[in-house]
Structure formats: C-alpha cells, structure tokens
Write a protein that holds these residues in place. Structure first.
Motif, mmCIF file in Angstrom:
data_model
loop_
_atom_site.group_PDB
_atom_site.id
_atom_site.type_symbol
_atom_site.label_atom_id
_atom_site.label_comp_id
_atom_site.label_asym_id
_atom_site.label_seq_id
_atom_site.Cartn_x
_atom_site.Cartn_y
_atom_site.Cartn_z
ATOM 1 N N LYS A 285 -35.717 -7.052 -29.494
ATOM 2 C CA LYS A 285 -36.587 -6.321 -30.405
ATOM 3 C C LYS A 285 -37.091 -5.040 -29.753
ATOM 4 C CE LYS A 285 -38.228 -10.504 -32.777
ATOM 5 N NZ LYS A 285 -39.431 -11.301 -33.167
ATOM 6 N N PRO A 286 -37.606 -4.102 -30.560
ATOM 7 C CA PRO A 286 -38.186 -2.867 -29.996
ATOM 8 C C PRO A 286 -39.239 -3.190 -28.947
ATOM 9 C CG PRO A 286 -37.999 -2.674 -32.370
ATOM 10 C CD PRO A 286 -37.643 -4.094 -32.041
ATOM 11 N N GLY A 287 -39.172 -2.472 -27.834
ATOM 12 C CA GLY A 287 -40.121 -2.721 -26.758
ATOM 13 C C GLY A 287 -39.700 -3.833 -25.833
ATOM 14 N N GLY A 288 -38.493 -4.365 -26.019
ATOM 15 C CA GLY A 288 -37.997 -5.460 -25.189
ATOM 16 C C GLY A 288 -37.349 -4.961 -23.916
ATOM 17 N N PRO A 289 -36.346 -5.687 -23.393
ATOM 18 C CA PRO A 289 -35.696 -5.305 -22.125
ATOM 19 C C PRO A 289 -34.976 -3.965 -22.253
ATOM 20 C CG PRO A 289 -34.448 -7.031 -23.233
ATOM 21 C CD PRO A 289 -35.746 -6.912 -23.973
ATOM 22 N N PRO A 290 -34.785 -3.263 -21.122
ATOM 23 C CA PRO A 290 -34.089 -1.971 -21.157
ATOM 24 C C PRO A 290 -32.699 -2.084 -21.762
ATOM 25 C CG PRO A 290 -35.170 -2.285 -19.043
ATOM 26 C CD PRO A 290 -35.267 -3.599 -19.763
ATOM 27 N N ILE A 291 -32.376 -1.112 -22.608
ATOM 28 C CA ILE A 291 -31.088 -1.081 -23.292
ATOM 29 C C ILE A 291 -30.288 0.123 -22.790
ATOM 30 C CG2 ILE A 291 -29.946 -0.717 -25.520
ATOM 31 C CD1 ILE A 291 -32.170 -2.297 -26.827
ATOM 32 N N CYS A 292 -29.025 -0.124 -22.484
ATOM 33 C CA CYS A 292 -28.158 0.945 -21.970
ATOM 34 C C CYS A 292 -27.008 1.210 -22.929
ATOM 35 C CB CYS A 292 -27.591 0.551 -20.607
ATOM 36 S SG CYS A 292 -28.822 0.155 -19.344
ATOM 37 N N HIS A 293 -26.429 2.378 -22.802
ATOM 38 C CA HIS A 293 -25.213 2.710 -23.531
ATOM 39 C C HIS A 293 -24.420 3.734 -22.742
ATOM 40 C CE1 HIS A 293 -26.746 6.670 -24.869
ATOM 41 N NE2 HIS A 293 -27.893 6.059 -25.107
ATOM 42 N N PHE A 294 -23.129 3.733 -22.925
ATOM 43 C CA PHE A 294 -22.278 4.725 -22.291
ATOM 44 C C PHE A 294 -22.447 6.052 -23.018
ATOM 45 C CE2 PHE A 294 -20.233 0.787 -21.017
ATOM 46 C CZ PHE A 294 -19.946 1.041 -19.673
ATOM 47 N N LEU A 295 -22.358 7.119 -22.256
ATOM 48 C CA LEU A 295 -22.443 8.441 -22.853
ATOM 49 C C LEU A 295 -21.225 8.663 -23.739
ATOM 50 C CD1 LEU A 295 -24.052 11.192 -22.694
ATOM 51 C CD2 LEU A 295 -22.338 11.890 -21.026
#
Length: 305
Positions: A285-295
């Motif tokens: 959910k929003p505010g949860g663990p850090p979320i990553c994505h590839f550029l």
C-alpha cells in the motif's frame, strides 16, 4: 536577428576550436557541460527529420503495458480509454519490485527496448516558436497537419496535460522541448558538475532473464529523471522526487550479453495513487516498503557529482 548573430556564432566556433560539423545543440551541450559526455541516445535524437511536419506513428503498446513509469493514476485511465486496452501491464517483464530484491544473484526478466516513437528534437528556436499548451491544441495540431479526432491528437493532448498538471508532493517538474532546454533545467538544479546516466545493453529488443551481478552502485540520492514523452517531436518530462535512490547495476542475460541498468527506488510512496499498478502487483500500500523500478530505455537520469 538570426542573420546578425550567425557571424558571431561562427567566429566563436573557430575561436573555441569546436568541430564545425557539430549541430548547434551539440555545441550548446559542450559549452554548458564540457565534462559531461553527450549520451548517444540523445545525440541520435538530434538528427534532423526529413519533414518537420511529418506525422509520427505512435507506439501504443509501450504506453499500454506500462513501460512509461508514471505516478498519477489519471495517465493510466486516459491511456486505457484511448488504446482500448487494459492498462495493467503484463507479467512478461519485471517493471516494479521491492528494494529488498535488489541483490546480486537475483533474476529478473527484462527487455531493453528502444522507443518506437521515431520523433527527434527540433532546433530550439523552432520548438519555442510552436505553442505547447492545451489551450493552443488546435493550433498545434494544425501546424503538424494532424487530425483533431485521431489517436495521435489524443496522445499529444495527454502529454501536454501531464506537463501542465500540478506537481506531486515533493516534486519539481519540467517538460523540455529541446536538448538545450533539457540541459538548462539540469544545470539550473545542480550546476555544471552533473552526470547523465542511462541504460546500456549489448542485446536490445529481446526479452530474456537477466541476473544481477555483484557491484551494485548507488549513484545518488538526489537526481532528475527525464522520461521520453509521446509527441510529434522529442519532449522529455523531467522531474525531481524526494526520498529516492538511484542505483547502477551490472547484469548478464541468459545469452551471455551484458547490460548496465539504472534502477530508481522510491522510499516514500505515500503520495502515489492507491490505484497505482505497483501496489497491485507487489501487494503493498502507499507508504509501505520502498518500491523500485528499472529506468525506461528512453529515459535519462541526471545526478550531481
């Protein structure tokens, strides 16, 4: 005015010993960022188009499957409407993942795909002479001979609306319509000691499983991310977002090809829409663990050094 400035400009080129074969935008880059190499991906966008008014064939597949990272849910809703496709990306490639999974040995399915947009930068003086606002949309479409009822027109409208949308919390954004304005925005934030980083892959346009290698490098905690937009000429949506970290990771594919991928990790997602695809696929959910994505492969990150 242009005729008066040209002799002075030519003289400056001679005095500075700059190769006269360089395009004006390349000269501008070198004069403003002498210690920062111009990435080939941006240099390729400087090639003049055969016809400035040429209609671009847009790639709806990239937008619909989520290659374009965006933080406002409105973008996804509009893309679903105009493409008549589900805005939920397929699971054939890794788009979002948790920061805990950014580890050596982790396998992720990726495809380093170049943009199929096909549009290049316009010279700055031309780009600035063409309106770029929703209240001038009719004039813009008429300039490029684009049917107002076409999908191309709707894509262009969405791009302009995104550029005009209010900033998210902690975000500073800007849409660059030329290479020169792209450089100016980066320098305005970080000065001339800035590096431009982006993905590099030996094998392109092929989806395969990649393994993260040792030597994950955190490039910085302060950056500008510039995404390539869908438009009739090259436009980059640049934004700064607080609470992010950028990593450069080395990877090797199943076929042995090597790649350097840029990863952006968001440590605070509390301002994101609860309907964002990342929360759906990661079950957080929003505010949860850090979320990553590839550029994205058609995006660039500016980091100060």
């Amino acid at each position: 005015m242009e005729f008066h400035l040209f002799p002075l400009f030519a003289l400056l080129l001679v005095l500075e010993g700059i190769n006269s074969s360089l395009l004006p935008a390349e000269v501008y880059w070198r004069s403003k960022l002498p210690n920062t190499p111009l990435p080939k991906a941006l240099q390729d966008l400087l090639k003049p188009a055969a016809d400035e008014r040429k209609k671009i064939t847009y790639s709806f597949s990239e937008d619909a499957v989520g290659a374009r990272i965006c933080y406002e849910i409105s973008y996804w809703e509009k893309m679903t409407k105009i493409s008549n496709q589900n805005s939920i990306p397929s699971n054939t490639t890794t788009i979002f993942f948790l920061q805990d999974d950014l580890l050596p040995g982790k396998k992720m399915k990726l495809a380093f795909t170049k943009s199929t947009n096909g549009s290049n930068f316009l010279p700055r003086e031309i780009a600035e002479s063409i309106p770029f606002s929703t209240n001038k949309l009719s004039e813009i479409l008429n300039h490029f001979s684009i049917n107002p009822r076409s999908k191309e027109a709707e894509i262009m409208k969405i791009t302009i609306e995104e550029c005009e949308a209010p900033n998210l919390r902690g975000q500073d954004k800007y849409c660059a319509t030329s290479l020169e304005s792209l450089v100016d925005f980066a320098i305005g934030k970080y000065g001339k000691n800035v590096e431009a980083v982006l993905n590099e892959a030996e094998e392109e346009n092929e989806s395969q499983e990649y393994t993260i290698l040792k030597g994950i490098i955190m490039v910085g905690e302060e950056q500008i991310v510039c995404h390539r937009e869908r438009y009739v000429y090259a436009v980059f949506y640049c934004h700064t977002i607080k609470f992010t970290k950028v990593y450069s990771i080395s990877m090797v594919g199943e076929d042995g090809s090597k790649a350097k991928a840029i990863v952006v990790c968001h440590t605070d997602t509390s301002a994101w829409s609860p309907k964002h695809y990342a929360f759906q696929v990661l079950k957080v959910k929003p505010g949860g663990p850090p979320i990553c994505h590839f550029l994205n492969d058609d995006a660039i990150v500016w980091v100060p050094y």
